[in-house]
Design a protein around this motif. Structure first.
Motif, short mmCIF file in Angstrom:
data_model
loop_
_atom_site.label_atom_id
_atom_site.label_comp_id
_atom_site.label_asym_id
_atom_site.label_seq_id
_atom_site.Cartn_x
_atom_site.Cartn_y
_atom_site.Cartn_z
N ARG A 21 -69.06 23.96 -80.14
CA ARG A 21 -69.07 23.64 -81.58
C ARG A 21 -69.87 22.39 -81.86
O ARG A 21 -69.74 21.38 -81.16
CB ARG A 21 -67.64 23.41 -82.08
N ASN A 22 -70.69 22.46 -82.92
CA ASN A 22 -71.38 21.30 -83.48
C ASN A 22 -72.20 20.53 -82.46
O ASN A 22 -72.32 19.31 -82.56
CB ASN A 22 -70.37 20.37 -84.18
N GLN A 23 -72.75 21.21 -81.47
CA GLN A 23 -73.59 20.59 -80.45
C GLN A 23 -74.97 21.23 -80.52
O GLN A 23 -75.11 22.40 -80.19
CB GLN A 23 -73.00 20.80 -79.05
N PRO A 24 -76.00 20.48 -80.93
CA PRO A 24 -77.32 21.11 -81.05
C PRO A 24 -77.90 21.58 -79.71
O PRO A 24 -78.64 22.54 -79.66
CB PRO A 24 -78.18 20.01 -81.68
N TYR B 94 -77.09 23.26 -76.15
CA TYR B 94 -76.02 24.00 -75.47
C TYR B 94 -76.45 24.34 -74.05
O TYR B 94 -77.63 24.45 -73.74
CB TYR B 94 -75.66 25.28 -76.26
N ASN C 13 -65.15 23.99 -91.09
CA ASN C 13 -64.93 23.31 -89.81
C ASN C 13 -63.56 23.60 -89.20
O ASN C 13 -62.93 22.72 -88.64
CB ASN C 13 -65.15 21.80 -89.97
N LYS D 81 -73.73 21.20 -91.13
CA LYS D 81 -73.05 20.17 -90.34
C LYS D 81 -72.15 20.79 -89.28
O LYS D 81 -71.99 20.26 -88.19
CB LYS D 81 -72.20 19.28 -91.24
N HIS D 82 -71.51 21.90 -89.65
CA HIS D 82 -70.52 22.50 -88.76
C HIS D 82 -70.93 23.93 -88.42
O HIS D 82 -71.18 24.74 -89.32
CB HIS D 82 -69.14 22.50 -89.43
N TYR D 83 -70.96 24.20 -87.13
CA TYR D 83 -71.36 25.53 -86.67
C TYR D 83 -70.80 25.77 -85.29
O TYR D 83 -70.39 24.84 -84.58
CB TYR D 83 -72.89 25.68 -86.67
N ASP E 30 -69.88 27.35 -89.85
CA ASP E 30 -68.45 27.09 -90.04
C ASP E 30 -68.25 26.09 -91.18
O ASP E 30 -67.98 24.91 -90.95
CB ASP E 30 -67.86 26.57 -88.72
N ARG E 31 -68.40 26.56 -92.41
CA ARG E 31 -68.39 25.66 -93.58
C ARG E 31 -67.14 24.79 -93.67
O ARG E 31 -67.21 23.64 -94.05
CB ARG E 31 -68.54 26.47 -94.87
#
Length: 178
Positions: free
Chosen positions: A113-116, A118, A138, A95-97, A135-136
């Motif tokens: 962040r968190n945008q598939p 880029y 977040n 979910k978070h990366y 980023d477990r």
């Protein structure tokens, strides 16, 4: 450090290439946010190299009627033909990366962040690497392992390494599936 009271927006000056005045309409070209803490210039500018924004002392007054210091800032315009861009998609189960674009020596140039999907714009020519940090928690950064908390380090996955970007080039479809 104090809330803004009256403002004399007609005193703000814009200069194209530090010489040519740009006329401003304070009612349509300058817009406050809801809390009156940020003033945005909405006017479309036709400028080649730079824009200077100048506001003399007395332009902005606090609610206690004291004045802010004079403001003078220069903003250089980037020539898009001297830069490139890298874009793509990251497919990940987490979910978070964090998607990071790095130089060859490992310095982070930019990230999202968190945008598939880029897109990194206005990049100087050079070699770039892409990595994804899972980023477990977040918190927006990579966390090392903690023996005390029995927590492993957050995973880092490299999407690509040493992609060469040239001036006025676009590297598209740099997709990563994890």
């Amino acid at each position: 450090s104090k809330p803004i009271g009256p403002a004399r927006l007609n005193q703000i000056q814009l200069l194209a290439d530090t010489l040519t005045p740009i006329p401003l309409d304070e009612k349509t070209d300058l817009v406050w946010n809801n809390s009156r803490s940020q003033l945005t210039l909405t006017k479309q500018l036709e400028v080649r190299r730079s824009v200077r924004v100048a506001a003399p002392a007395g332009t902005f007054l606090s609610v206690e009627n004291d004045t802010a210091k004079a403001i003078k800032t220069d903003h250089n315009i980037k020539d898009p033909e001297k830069y490139g861009s890298i874009s793509g998609r990251v497919t990940v189960q987490a979910k978070h990366y964090i998607i990071q674009l790095l130089t060859n020596d490992g310095k982070v140039v930019t990230q999202t962040r968190n945008q598939p999907v880029y897109s990194f714009q206005y990049l100087p020519a050079g070699d770039y690497n892409l990595r994804v940090v899972i980023d477990r928690n977040n918190n927006g950064k990579w966390d090392a392992a903690s023996f005390k908390d029995r927590r492993p380090a957050e995973n880092i996955i490299y999407g690509f390494t040493k992609k060469r970007l040239k001036e006025n080039w676009e590297l598209t479809d740099q997709n990563v599936t994890l």
